[in-house]
Each structure stands twice: as C-alpha cells, then as structure tokens.
Enzyme design. Structure first.
Site, PDB file in Angstrom:
ATOM      1  N   SER A  36      76.702  24.182  58.633  1.00 33.68           N
ATOM      2  CA  SER A  36      76.790  22.814  58.125  1.00 33.68           C
ATOM      3  C   SER A  36      76.696  22.791  56.608  1.00 33.68           C
ATOM      4  O   SER A  36      77.294  21.936  55.948  1.00 33.68           O
ATOM      5  CB  SER A  36      75.702  21.935  58.743  1.00 33.68           C
ATOM      6  OG  SER A  36      74.411  22.445  58.450  1.00 33.68           O
ATOM      7  N   THR A  37      75.950  23.724  56.039  1.00 35.02           N
ATOM      8  CA  THR A  37      75.882  23.855  54.584  1.00 35.02           C
ATOM      9  C   THR A  37      76.125  25.294  54.139  1.00 35.02           C
ATOM     10  O   THR A  37      76.321  25.540  52.951  1.00 35.02           O
ATOM     11  CB  THR A  37      74.512  23.387  54.038  1.00 35.02           C
ATOM     12  OG1 THR A  37      73.464  24.159  54.651  1.00 35.02           O
ATOM     13  CG2 THR A  37      74.290  21.918  54.325  1.00 35.02           C
ATOM     14  N   ALA A  73      67.273  24.852  56.706  1.00 34.22           N
ATOM     15  CA  ALA A  73      66.759  23.521  56.382  1.00 34.22           C
ATOM     16  C   ALA A  73      67.740  22.813  55.463  1.00 34.22           C
ATOM     17  O   ALA A  73      68.410  23.439  54.643  1.00 34.22           O
ATOM     18  CB  ALA A  73      65.397  23.613  55.695  1.00 34.22           C
ATOM     19  N   TYR A 139      62.378  15.232  51.891  1.00 35.32           N
ATOM     20  CA  TYR A 139      62.609  16.670  51.918  1.00 35.32           C
ATOM     21  C   TYR A 139      61.296  17.421  51.748  1.00 35.32           C
ATOM     22  O   TYR A 139      60.925  18.282  52.559  1.00 35.32           O
ATOM     23  CB  TYR A 139      63.595  17.083  50.833  1.00 35.32           C
ATOM     24  CG  TYR A 139      63.576  18.565  50.554  1.00 35.32           C
ATOM     25  CD1 TYR A 139      63.907  19.483  51.552  1.00 35.32           C
ATOM     26  CD2 TYR A 139      63.198  19.065  49.295  1.00 35.32           C
ATOM     27  CE1 TYR A 139      63.861  20.852  51.305  1.00 35.32           C
ATOM     28  CE2 TYR A 139      63.161  20.423  49.050  1.00 35.32           C
ATOM     29  CZ  TYR A 139      63.494  21.317  50.050  1.00 35.32           C
ATOM     30  OH  TYR A 139      63.447  22.666  49.813  1.00 35.32           O
ATOM     31  N   ARG A 277      64.679  10.825  34.515  1.00 39.75           N
ATOM     32  CA  ARG A 277      64.755  10.529  35.948  1.00 39.75           C
ATOM     33  C   ARG A 277      63.344  10.269  36.467  1.00 39.75           C
ATOM     34  O   ARG A 277      62.406  10.988  36.109  1.00 39.75           O
ATOM     35  CB  ARG A 277      65.386  11.694  36.709  1.00 39.75           C
ATOM     36  CG  ARG A 277      66.847  11.913  36.387  1.00 39.75           C
ATOM     37  CD  ARG A 277      67.431  13.071  37.176  1.00 39.75           C
ATOM     38  NE  ARG A 277      66.750  14.328  36.866  1.00 39.75           N
ATOM     39  CZ  ARG A 277      67.206  15.519  37.231  1.00 39.75           C
ATOM     40  NH1 ARG A 277      68.340  15.608  37.917  1.00 39.75           N
ATOM     41  NH2 ARG A 277      66.547  16.622  36.925  1.00 39.75           N
ATOM     42  N   ASP A 280      60.294  13.103  37.359  1.00 45.38           N
ATOM     43  CA  ASP A 280      60.487  14.413  36.740  1.00 45.38           C
ATOM     44  C   ASP A 280      59.274  14.752  35.875  1.00 45.38           C
ATOM     45  O   ASP A 280      59.077  14.138  34.822  1.00 45.38           O
ATOM     46  CB  ASP A 280      61.748  14.414  35.861  1.00 45.38           C
ATOM     47  CG  ASP A 280      62.959  14.972  36.574  1.00 45.38           C
ATOM     48  OD1 ASP A 280      62.807  15.445  37.716  1.00 45.38           O
ATOM     49  OD2 ASP A 280      64.050  14.936  35.991  1.00 45.38           O
TER      50      ASP A 280
END
Length: 322
Positions: A36-37, A73, A139, A277, A280
């Site tokens: 998938s990745t 993952a 995540y 961001r 960060d």
C-alpha cells in the site's frame, strides 16, 4: 548463528534496508507487505516475499521463525489527523493481530519500529526515554499504543521485545532509498529541488531560538538504523520490553541541511520563508545513551554530507531509471 526472520513492511524504506542487512548477515528473511505504501522492487534479492496484510499474519507465521521485525505502519502525521481511523485500524489493530499470531505460533521475539512522535512536543532538547510521552497526532498516539500493548505482552506472556524510537531517517543503502508519496521529509524534498522537480523549498519559521533561527533536528543514516535493529535482536530478553532512542545526539538546522544539499549536489536550492508550523519544537535531538549501553550501538555515519550524498546518489539513479 543464522536465523529466520519475518520482516513486516519490508518493502518500505527502513524495512527494506533492515531486510538487506539481515540477508548480508547470513539470515533467512521473509518480507510481508501489502504494498500500500511499499514497493515490490525494494524487497532485496534473496528475501522471500508475501504480499499480504499484517492482520492476516497468522496465515503465514509459524514456529520456524526466530523473531519478527515490525515496520508495517502508516506514518504520515497529516494523514493521521485527517483519517485517524486508518491509523488505529492498521497500526494498532494490525499489530494486535500480529501479536496474537506470534503468541499462537510460539514466536517470542519482536523488534518494533517505533518513533519519536510518541513524545509529542519535547520537554527537553535532548530527549531520553524517561521524558514524558504526549503524542500530538493520531500517528504518534498509535505508535505509543502499540508500545503499551508490547509492554503488556512481555509481562504477561514472556515476549522478548525491543522498541526503537527514532527521529529523522535519511540516506540510502545500495538500491534501497527513500520514496514516499506524498513526500514530506526535508532531505528528499531538497533533492527534488536540486533535480528540478520542485521550484523551491519552504522554510517554516526562521525566528526560532537557535543559532540561525531555523529548527534543529537529529538526522540518522538508514544503515546505522538498520544495524541497531540487528543488535536489538541479540539484546531482546524474555519478559522485558526495552525501549531505546536512536539518533546521532547532535542536530542540524534546516538551513544547515539546505546548505549541505547545495554543496553536495552542486545545484542551487531556492528557499522561501514561510510561517512556523504549529507544534514544531525549536530543537529535537535524541540521546542514544541507552542504545549504546544496552545494544552496543554507536552510529558510524553521522556526517551530514555523507548522509546527503548517499540520498543524492539514490535520487539520481531513481530519476535515470524512471
């Protein structure tokens, strides 16, 4: 002494490099990946390949395996915020199925690819395993949940387990290098600029309390990382879940990385300053003292120019083959 190992996610960046190191050490390797990745061509020659999901690991896992090295993952922070269910289902649910399959087959050693994202916004510039874990994304939370699952499995069922939490992985090892879609990591993004595939690089914030105002991060060569996984197999102890940070112990700023890419590639890399961001931290560097003490691991490829040069060679070869 040679062993037989299952590498989940072994068609991905880190997993494929670890699989290659295992083969070079004389071990038998099976890669389980649903692609998938990952990429089929990233599976190193000599490894057996099974296209499948970790949720179905019980179909292939039997008592002939000495250990599992687990890399399967999803790992995009932004995607995890937009689609948290995907991360809970695969990263947590998939690992639970894998642990069930290992228990049923009598495979009692696990090395887990964890992440510094479990710490969230760091309490200190030099992160140790004693720092609080407070992930800021699904995540990171999913990886921390898996670490908790592994701790319970080790205590209740005698699993010998090591979790390796690492930061910014870069570089390449032979034909194995970094390919993400979409790409979000600084060094491959910079190499895309050098190759003319991207107009410029965005620098998110230049007013941090660092020497040049940009964020400082710890970069680790993927081959050093792979060597740590092999050492973790030897260090795993029944009934214990050992957690180790991996890093070089010193950081490089965003601007230092940009300048290094310019020097290594010989290409201009235009930059555009953008706003900070959210979330960060100014500095994020790992203390690898525990990995040195418990695994006997010391990174040998800490030079940033060397890391970039290996990544650049891989990127140019990919483009030529493209």
């Amino acid at each position: 002494m040679s062993g037989k190992y299952l590498v989940t996610g072994g068609a991905g960046y880190v997993g494929s490099v670890v699989a290659r190191h295992l083969l070079e050490a004389g071990h038998t390797v099976t890669v389980l990946d649903d692609l998938s990745t990952g990429f089929r061509e990233a599976v190193p020659a000599g490894a057996y390949f099974i296209e499948g999901r970790i949720q179905d690991a019980a179909r292939w896992l039997d008592g002939s395996y000495d250990a599992v090295l687990h890399f399967a993952a999803f790992s995009q922070v932004g995607e995890s915020v937009a689609h948290p269910e995907k991360y809970w289902s695969n990263n947590v649910g998939g690992t639970m199925a894998l642990l069930d399959a290992m228990r049923a087959a009598g495979v009692r050693t696990l090395v887990f690819s964890s992440t510094a994202a479990t710490y969230g916004e760091p309490a200190s510039a030099l992160l140790t395993e004693a720092d609080p874990t407070a992930p800021t994304s699904p995540y990171g939370a999913s990886k921390l949940a898996v670490d908790h699952m592994i701790t319970g499995e080790a205590a209740a069922h005698g699993l010998a387990a090591v979790s390796l939490r690492y930061f910014n992985v870069a570089g390449a090892y032979g034909s194995c290098g970094e390919r993400h879609d979409p790409e979000s990591h600084l060094i491959p993004l910079l190499l895309q600029v050098a190759l003319g595939e991207r107009e410029s690089i965005s620098v998110f914030g230049d007013d941090y309390p660092t020497p040049d105002g940009t964020c400082v991060r710890d970069y680790i060569h993927v081959a050093d990382l792979a060597e740590a996984h092999l050492l973790a197999l030897d260090a795993a102890t029944a009934g214990e879940h050992l957690i180790c940070n991996l890093g070089n112990g010193n950081g490089f700023s965003v601007r230092e990385v940009i300048e290094t890419v310019r020097k290594v590639t010989g290409h201009p890399v235009p930059e555009v300053t953008a706003g900070r961001r959210p979330g960060d931290p100014a500095v994020l560097v790992a203390s690898a003292a525990r990995a040195h003490e418990r695994l006997g691991w010391t990174p040998s490829r800490a030079d940033l120019a060397g890391i970039v040069a290996d990544a650049w060679e891989f990127a140019r070869r990919e483009r030529a083959d493209g």
